[in-house]
Design a protein around this motif. Structure first.
Motif, PDB file in Angstrom:
ATOM      1  N   VAL A  89      37.332 -23.220  72.653  1.00 54.23           N
ATOM      2  CA  VAL A  89      37.713 -24.233  73.644  1.00 54.23           C
ATOM      3  C   VAL A  89      37.185 -23.860  75.031  1.00 54.23           C
ATOM      4  CG1 VAL A  89      39.643 -25.341  74.849  1.00 54.23           C
ATOM      5  CG2 VAL A  89      39.665 -25.168  72.356  1.00 54.23           C
ATOM      6  N   PRO A  90      37.325 -22.597  75.497  1.00 57.62           N
ATOM      7  CA  PRO A  90      36.679 -22.237  76.761  1.00 57.62           C
ATOM      8  C   PRO A  90      35.159 -22.419  76.716  1.00 57.62           C
ATOM      9  CG  PRO A  90      38.354 -20.627  76.213  1.00 57.62           C
ATOM     10  CD  PRO A  90      38.221 -21.514  75.017  1.00 57.62           C
ATOM     11  N   ALA A  91      34.539 -22.141  75.572  1.00 56.32           N
ATOM     12  CA  ALA A  91      33.092 -22.340  75.459  1.00 56.32           C
ATOM     13  C   ALA A  91      32.720 -23.809  75.637  1.00 56.32           C
ATOM     14  CB  ALA A  91      32.600 -21.830  74.112  1.00 56.32           C
ATOM     15  N   GLY A 105      46.260 -31.651  64.746  1.00 56.82           N
ATOM     16  CA  GLY A 105      47.581 -31.080  64.984  1.00 56.82           C
ATOM     17  C   GLY A 105      47.536 -29.743  65.685  1.00 56.82           C
ATOM     18  N   ASN A 106      46.680 -28.846  65.203  1.00 50.85           N
ATOM     19  CA  ASN A 106      46.598 -27.523  65.817  1.00 50.85           C
ATOM     20  C   ASN A 106      45.954 -27.580  67.195  1.00 50.85           C
ATOM     21  OD1 ASN A 106      47.871 -26.221  63.730  1.00 50.85           O
ATOM     22  ND2 ASN A 106      45.993 -25.637  62.680  1.00 50.85           N
ATOM     23  N   LEU A 107      44.991 -28.482  67.382  1.00 50.85           N
ATOM     24  CA  LEU A 107      44.397 -28.637  68.712  1.00 50.85           C
ATOM     25  C   LEU A 107      45.454 -29.104  69.709  1.00 50.85           C
ATOM     26  CD1 LEU A 107      41.995 -28.720  70.649  1.00 50.85           C
ATOM     27  CD2 LEU A 107      41.491 -31.021  69.802  1.00 50.85           C
ATOM     28  N   LEU A 108      46.280 -30.064  69.309  1.00 49.16           N
ATOM     29  CA  LEU A 108      47.337 -30.540  70.205  1.00 49.16           C
ATOM     30  C   LEU A 108      48.274 -29.408  70.578  1.00 49.16           C
ATOM     31  CD1 LEU A 108      48.983 -32.691  71.689  1.00 49.16           C
ATOM     32  CD2 LEU A 108      50.127 -33.192  69.497  1.00 49.16           C
ATOM     33  N   ARG A 109      48.692 -28.617  69.617  1.00 51.07           N
ATOM     34  CA  ARG A 109      49.647 -27.545  69.908  1.00 51.07           C
ATOM     35  C   ARG A 109      49.016 -26.449  70.756  1.00 51.07           C
ATOM     36  NH1 ARG A 109      53.759 -26.924  64.715  1.00 51.07           N
ATOM     37  NH2 ARG A 109      54.511 -29.081  64.835  1.00 51.07           N
ATOM     38  N   TYR A 110      47.685 -26.277  70.646  1.00 51.95           N
ATOM     39  CA  TYR A 110      46.999 -25.326  71.523  1.00 51.95           C
ATOM     40  C   TYR A 110      47.002 -25.842  72.959  1.00 51.95           C
ATOM     41  CZ  TYR A 110      43.134 -22.828  73.760  1.00 51.95           C
ATOM     42  OH  TYR A 110      42.367 -22.110  74.630  1.00 51.95           O
ATOM     43  N   LEU A 111      46.693 -27.128  73.117  1.00 53.95           N
ATOM     44  CA  LEU A 111      46.608 -27.704  74.456  1.00 53.95           C
ATOM     45  C   LEU A 111      47.984 -27.957  75.064  1.00 53.95           C
ATOM     46  CD1 LEU A 111      43.740 -30.280  73.796  1.00 53.95           C
ATOM     47  CD2 LEU A 111      43.553 -28.086  75.003  1.00 53.95           C
ATOM     48  N   ASP A 112      48.972 -28.250  74.212  1.00 54.57           N
ATOM     49  CA  ASP A 112      50.332 -28.527  74.678  1.00 54.57           C
ATOM     50  C   ASP A 112      51.325 -27.834  73.749  1.00 54.57           C
ATOM     51  OD1 ASP A 112      52.729 -29.451  75.615  1.00 54.57           O
ATOM     52  OD2 ASP A 112      52.399 -31.555  75.082  1.00 54.57           O
ATOM     53  N   PRO A 113      51.640 -26.577  74.027  1.00 55.55           N
ATOM     54  CA  PRO A 113      52.529 -25.812  73.141  1.00 55.55           C
ATOM     55  C   PRO A 113      53.906 -26.444  72.952  1.00 55.55           C
ATOM     56  CG  PRO A 113      51.420 -24.348  74.685  1.00 55.55           C
ATOM     57  CD  PRO A 113      51.135 -25.751  75.140  1.00 55.55           C
ATOM     58  N   LYS A 114      54.300 -27.346  73.848  1.00 53.74           N
ATOM     59  CA  LYS A 114      55.618 -27.982  73.729  1.00 53.74           C
ATOM     60  C   LYS A 114      55.587 -29.222  72.845  1.00 53.74           C
ATOM     61  CE  LYS A 114      57.231 -26.344  78.234  1.00 53.74           C
ATOM     62  NZ  LYS A 114      57.734 -26.755  79.582  1.00 53.74           N
ATOM     63  N   ALA A 115      54.416 -29.609  72.364  1.00 49.72           N
ATOM     64  CA  ALA A 115      54.310 -30.817  71.543  1.00 49.72           C
ATOM     65  C   ALA A 115      55.083 -30.631  70.246  1.00 49.72           C
ATOM     66  CB  ALA A 115      52.850 -31.127  71.242  1.00 49.72           C
ATOM     67  N   THR A 116      55.796 -31.663  69.829  1.00 46.68           N
ATOM     68  CA  THR A 116      56.596 -31.591  68.611  1.00 46.68           C
ATOM     69  C   THR A 116      56.236 -32.663  67.599  1.00 46.68           C
ATOM     70  OG1 THR A 116      58.317 -32.972  69.618  1.00 46.68           O
ATOM     71  CG2 THR A 116      58.562 -30.580  69.827  1.00 46.68           C
ATOM     72  N   VAL A 117      55.365 -33.598  67.943  1.00 48.81           N
ATOM     73  CA  VAL A 117      55.012 -34.676  67.013  1.00 48.81           C
ATOM     74  C   VAL A 117      54.215 -34.096  65.847  1.00 48.81           C
ATOM     75  CG1 VAL A 117      55.079 -36.479  68.742  1.00 48.81           C
ATOM     76  CG2 VAL A 117      52.948 -35.240  68.365  1.00 48.81           C
ATOM     77  N   SER A 118      54.310 -34.754  64.678  1.00 48.69           N
ATOM     78  CA  SER A 118      53.620 -34.228  63.498  1.00 48.69           C
ATOM     79  C   SER A 118      52.878 -35.291  62.694  1.00 48.69           C
ATOM     80  CB  SER A 118      54.626 -33.518  62.578  1.00 48.69           C
ATOM     81  OG  SER A 118      55.663 -34.402  62.193  1.00 48.69           O
ATOM     82  N   ALA A 119      53.186 -36.566  62.887  1.00 49.32           N
ATOM     83  CA  ALA A 119      52.512 -37.631  62.143  1.00 49.32           C
ATOM     84  C   ALA A 119      51.192 -38.001  62.824  1.00 49.32           C
ATOM     85  CB  ALA A 119      53.410 -38.856  62.028  1.00 49.32           C
TER      86      ALA A 119
END
Length: 319
Positions: A89-91, A105-119
């Motif tokens: 991501v820094p690259a 899903g994993n990209l979202l949680r990397y960018l926003d660790p507080k994200a809880t959505v899963s669908a």
């Protein structure tokens, strides 16, 4: 995506020895750094550098992107095996790389660790707001590489299993295999208990540190365990006639493959090309690509990608 393997303790060395060893290694490696070179962050939208993470599926999908883009007139360099999201991501932000495949899903949680959505729809909406000014995405593919609760065909038939909810009725009988972290992860045993009332006691959990790989599959097929956490694009699923139990309540986050761009390198033409790729990149097609690369034939990712793009008529200009 598979969790990273545990690292062994690092031995201690005198500082001077470490400095000498690092310098020697850098000299010896030369251009082995996947981020060596400047990338193409110029004003020419037809020059792109396609990167990948450091596992076969990512490298293969990146090669598919590169093949399709070249067929549509782009000048493309590739930088495979960059590493984890913390590296690539820094690259992308620095424009050492123009575009690469990621997982929603994993990209979202990397960018926003507080994200809880899963669908899927909720993840896509949240991801659009989390990308910031430096990153952009094209349309996600229908294909996913996500965690799944997997059983043998015999177990599915014996207990009449179609979904994780069906397995909950057998909580007292189930032995379960997965990475040790699965016991504590929010979408691991705690999530299965909260979402589906599937309760696995500590004594019924078998930790296996191969990320749903061969040892986990052997534990399942040999009857050592009744269910296991295995990824949805593992070639072992078809090879062993294993059954993925449906997850209708979305305990596991959707992990659709998505082209992730440096925002300055995202053009309408590149987006159209990669959207055409994504439209055909189903989970079954990811499985087929993984089987070609990681199965008996051991095809190189670039060769597998070339064959796949030709078979899907993506080796020629799109409309």
């Amino acid at each position: 995506m598979p969790a990273a393997p545990r690292r062994r303790p690092v031995p201690r060395f005198p500082v001077a020895a470490v400095v000498f060893a690092v310098a020697a290694a850098l000299t010896a490696c030369g251009n082995s750094d996947p981020l060596a070179g400047s990338g193409h962050c110029d004003a020419d939208p037809s020059r792109l550098t396609v990167g990948s993470a450091n596992f076969p599926e990512s490298e293969t999908v990146a090669d598919v992107y590169a093949e399709a883009l070249r067929a549509n007139g782009f000048t493309v360099d590739t930088k495979p095996g960059i590493g984890s999201r913390e590296a690539y991501v820094p690259a992308l932000r620095q424009c050492s790389v123009s575009v690469l495949p990621d997982y929603t899903g994993n990209l979202l949680r990397y960018l926003d660790p507080k994200a809880t959505v899963s669908a899927e729809p909720e993840i896509e909406r949240a991801l659009a707001g989390a990308l910031g000014p430096d990153l952009a995405v094209a349309t996600p593919a229908p294909g996913q590489d996500s965690d799944a609760v997997v059983v043998t065909r015999a177990t599915a038939d014996r207990w009449h299993l179609q979904s994780i909810a069906d397995l909950a009725a057998h909580s007292g009988e189930v032995k379960f295999a997965g990475m040790a972290e699965f016991q504590e992860r929010p979408d691991g045993l705690p999530g299965l208990k909260e979402t589906y009332h599937l309760t696995i006691s500590p004594g019924a959990f078998v930790p296996i540190a191969d990320g749903g790989g061969p040892a986990t599959v052997r534990a399942l097929t040999s009857g050592q365990v009744d269910a296991a956490d295995i990824f949805t694009t593992s070639p072992a699923l078809a090879a062993n006639d294993l059954v993925v139990l449906a997850d209708p309540l979305h305990n596991f986050s959707a992990q659709n493959v998505v082209p992730l761009f440096n925002a300055r390198k995202k053009s309408d033409r590149a987006t159209a090309v990669l959207n055409a790729v994504s439209a055909q990149l189903t989970t079954d097609q990811l499985l087929a690509l993984n089987e070609a690369v990681s199965g008996a034939s051991k095809t190189e990712p670039a060769a597998a990608a070339k064959a796949w793009t030709a078979a899907h008529h993506l080796d020629q200009p799109i409309g």
